[in-house]
Write a protein that holds these residues in place. Structure first.
Motif, mmCIF file in Angstrom:
data_model
loop_
_atom_site.group_PDB
_atom_site.id
_atom_site.type_symbol
_atom_site.label_atom_id
_atom_site.label_comp_id
_atom_site.label_asym_id
_atom_site.label_seq_id
_atom_site.Cartn_x
_atom_site.Cartn_y
_atom_site.Cartn_z
ATOM 1 N N HIS A 122 0.848 -1.209 -0.105
ATOM 2 C CA HIS A 122 0.102 -0.023 -0.123
ATOM 3 C C HIS A 122 1.023 1.304 -0.190
ATOM 4 N N PRO A 123 0.430 2.420 -0.856
ATOM 5 C CA PRO A 123 1.339 3.551 -0.693
ATOM 6 C C PRO A 123 1.697 4.060 0.638
ATOM 7 N N ASP A 124 0.851 3.790 1.740
ATOM 8 C CA ASP A 124 0.992 4.292 3.054
ATOM 9 C C ASP A 124 1.549 3.166 3.874
ATOM 10 N N LEU A 125 2.168 2.348 3.387
ATOM 11 C CA LEU A 125 2.883 1.354 4.024
ATOM 12 C C LEU A 125 3.996 1.974 5.385
ATOM 13 N N LEU A 167 11.246 3.032 11.984
ATOM 14 C CA LEU A 167 10.073 2.825 11.079
ATOM 15 C C LEU A 167 10.383 3.478 9.838
ATOM 16 N N ASP A 168 9.953 2.614 8.736
ATOM 17 C CA ASP A 168 10.260 3.167 7.422
ATOM 18 C C ASP A 168 8.818 3.153 6.476
ATOM 19 N N THR A 169 8.648 4.039 5.835
ATOM 20 C CA THR A 169 7.752 4.111 4.774
ATOM 21 C C THR A 169 8.080 3.252 3.693
ATOM 22 N N LEU A 170 6.986 3.148 2.806
ATOM 23 C CA LEU A 170 7.414 2.448 1.384
ATOM 24 C C LEU A 170 8.673 2.830 0.770
ATOM 25 N N GLU A 225 14.178 2.644 -0.768
ATOM 26 C CA GLU A 225 15.515 3.111 -1.147
ATOM 27 C C GLU A 225 16.511 2.459 -0.541
ATOM 28 N N LYS A 226 16.262 2.144 1.074
ATOM 29 C CA LYS A 226 17.585 1.404 1.599
ATOM 30 C C LYS A 226 17.802 -0.056 1.274
ATOM 31 N N CYS A 227 16.828 -0.542 0.519
ATOM 32 C CA CYS A 227 17.000 -1.818 -0.273
ATOM 33 C C CYS A 227 17.927 -1.605 -1.284
ATOM 34 N N GLU A 228 17.356 -0.609 -2.303
ATOM 35 C CA GLU A 228 18.238 -0.359 -3.506
ATOM 36 C C GLU A 228 19.576 0.136 -3.036
ATOM 37 N N ALA A 259 0.902 -2.603 6.654
ATOM 38 C CA ALA A 259 1.795 -2.256 8.067
ATOM 39 C C ALA A 259 2.457 -3.766 8.138
ATOM 40 N N HIS A 260 3.624 -3.877 8.644
ATOM 41 C CA HIS A 260 4.605 -4.701 9.020
ATOM 42 C C HIS A 260 5.370 -4.388 10.396
ATOM 43 N N GLN A 261 5.163 -5.129 11.307
ATOM 44 C CA GLN A 261 5.863 -4.976 12.741
ATOM 45 C C GLN A 261 6.687 -6.200 12.898
#
Length: 124
Positions: A33-36, A45-48, A53-56, A117-119
């Protein structure tokens, strides 16, 4: 319908973790979801966009993720996934082995399930 939704969300959970490990960030974006809201076991906490970006940039490199789904509860257009994650990753240049409980929240938007969301919570 609930059983079919539970199975669909289980498959999507597997797909999202596979996308992260394989570095298929286009597929991960497609599932999100765009609001991840992506909360790591460190409390960060990261946004989508910031997560991708951190993975790229290879700040996060996921070598392997074992994710076992304990339960999927579907209520209307929301699904809550509870499970365990064992993660072999590199974060900020440091190799880490993590053992986490995880909670994922999926929402159905225009007929498609998207992870909202992921926690992750450290078990040790």
């Amino acid at each position: 319908m609930a059983a079919a939704d539970e199975e669909a969300v289980r498959e999507l959970e597997n797909r999202r973790f596979r996308a992260i490990v394989e570095g298929d960030l286009a597929d991960f974006r497609d599932l999100a979801h765009p609001d991840l809201a992506y909360t790591h076991s460190s409390g960060t906490l990261d946004t989508l966009d910031s997560f991708v970006e951190k993975c790229e940039s290879a700040f996060f490199v996921y070598h392997h993720i074992d994710h076992i789904t304990d339960s999927v509860t579907v209520v209307g257009d929301t699904a809550v996934v509870i499970g365990d994650m064992c993660v072999d990753m590199t974060a900020g240049g440091m190799r880490r082995e993590l053992a986490n409980r995880s909670l994922g929240v999926w929402v159905r938007v225009e007929g498609e399930w998207k992870v909202l969301a992921h926690q992750a919570t450290a078990k040790r």
